[in-house]
Write an enzyme that holds these catalytic residues in place. Sequence first.
Site: not given
Length: 717
Positions: A508-509, A512
């Site tokens: 997920h990170e 980004h």
Amino acid sequence: MTARLRAVLAATTILALFPAGAAMAQTSAAAAPSSTSVDATPLLAPWGGPYGGVPPWDKVTPAMFPAAFPVAMAELRRDVLKIRDDKRPATFQTVIEPMELAGDTMDRVESMWGVYSSNLATKEVQAIDREWSPKLSAFYDELYLDPKLFARVKAAYDGRASQKLDPKQLRLLERTYRSFVRRGALLTDAQRAQVSQLNQALSVAYNSFSEKVLADEETWIVVDDAKQLAGLPDSFVASLKAAADERKLPGKWAIINTRSSVAPVLTYATDRALREKVWRAFVNRGDNGGANDTNATIAEILKLRQQRAKLLGFQNHAWYRMDDTMAETPANAMSLMMRVWPAAVARVHQEVADMQALANQGGTKITIEPWDYRFYAEKVRKAKYDLDESEVKPYLQLDNILQGALYAAGRLYDLDFQENTGQIPVFDPAVRTFVVTDKRDGHNVGVFYFDAYARSGKRSGAWATAYRRQQELGGHKNVLASNNNNFVKGAPGQPTLISLDDATTLFHEFGHAIHSFLQNVKYPGLAGTPRDFVEYPSQVNENWLLTRDVLDRYAKHYQTGAPMPQALVDKIEKSSTFNQGFDTVEYLSSAIVDMKLHDRDTPVTDVDAFERETLAELGMPKEMVMRHRLPQFNHLFSSDAYSAGYYSYLWSETMDADTWAAFTETGNVWDKATADRFRKVLLSTGNETDRKQAYRAFRGRDPDVNALFKRRGFPVK
């Protein structure tokens, strides 16, 4: 334009500010004593070294910041006043473009300060933050609530039809004007001063909230008897011992009051009393009635937010925060959440029934309580799917899962990552670095910093940030992006093993970071996206973790090196909708309470009572709690960032599920044509076009919420 200024002007954020007019004198006077004894040159100088320059972490100390801030502020003030006092006609070229380029030194200083205040928040750093956060906000207020500066922006805006602007220039001009108005530029002098006073008070309250929660998260529970740790994986027990040794508790084990330490205990520990003790400590962070209790702080924040919203012409804080979002109104956000909520609650009741039946079979005379949920969920998973989380974890070595994320980014988006740890400065010895290039032509895209482990002074959770963002205006700038996690480091000499949930967080990170690396915009003011779009690229990236290609290549047993058996992969896939009731209700209850808390005209004063009563009205299952209870909800109360915006994860996931369907519909989740279109239309374009229109251009329609229901195993409506 500095990163802070872009945040100040963005419709999704307003920073805390001092009254206009008083700010310059207050800031200068306060800064003078601390700016004379420390040489801040290393912090103020342009970044040197390779890759367009990198932060000089090896030369900077916290004590330099109070000396550096006034110098950087003075430079930015000169830049802005030059724009304000320019005698040429006000146009996009004479007002907006110069503002986009103003304040390079401040951008660098505040970028590094953000790392200290989030990743290295020692008592010294916290004290500096308390002093300087309102001062910096006052400084921005001094500049950007200046009626003369706004007059220049308005003149450029009023004359936009005659300037022959292209669509991106016109969008930036219109959004800049709207941001000034939204901050209070059209108010009277007295009203602007009042807004500033409210924002200054909010700045102080946000700092207070963050410090109190961090203080509670730096506590720990000591375990004296190894028998209490029965059921916990050996590698995790070793990490608890290492944590105790670090705290000078020989022969004991320390469970730190953070999610990374607490979750394994709640999942595996057979000692029910220990689970309850750990659970209560964790869910009561900020709610203990002592020095670190946040309830009064939250009530003050809510009061100030409502006063500010009214002054700025909004019905309440929720309407103010959603003024520039994809959802547009609180009702639209609530509509989506309440479509999902009943199905999620129904699934929780099914999950609890399964757990209670299993507990009864074992002869255990208990009723499932919140500290039992994760523990018995694992037993049900084992019974239904012959899958035990502890069976999966040995294959999820942190280093390997990171490599899996890098591999997927390379295959989908032509990004190449080569580790160069030790060759450039980092802010902690455990931080790893990677040079990022575009495989298509070999040009440098930037540098990726990976900060994996929990440490004292580091806020909880996981987040991504950028020390420098891509832009083309004024010359190309590459990207310096970072991911920050709180994984529990393995014992000395042992690898760090993470859970499937942690591995998902890593992907997920990293999504980004991918979004940052793929950005390709000219104007930095069109880089930031609406809050309910921000999580979309990162949530899409989670999908590739459980692809067989990634698992077969990188999910290798930490002792044998053998790849994860296909039978285990099959079990994981078959259980993909397992426990989705818990996951959805845990998150969604937090998002709904957030919106109800802020979409009201009368501020809540009794925060605990509001939380209890709202959850009761919603029919919150008694066997679980919100993922973030209000007293520790950093997303909402350490800044404005996610306030009345926590729904954005669900909004983004609706697009994410529909986007994943676009890949799966091709028959190949690695389909390069779909990845290229996703990159070109959505990932690289920042906010150059309306994001809803961009999504329609990518998918040919609005997102289909049924894709979300299918993913979570809920009945499709």
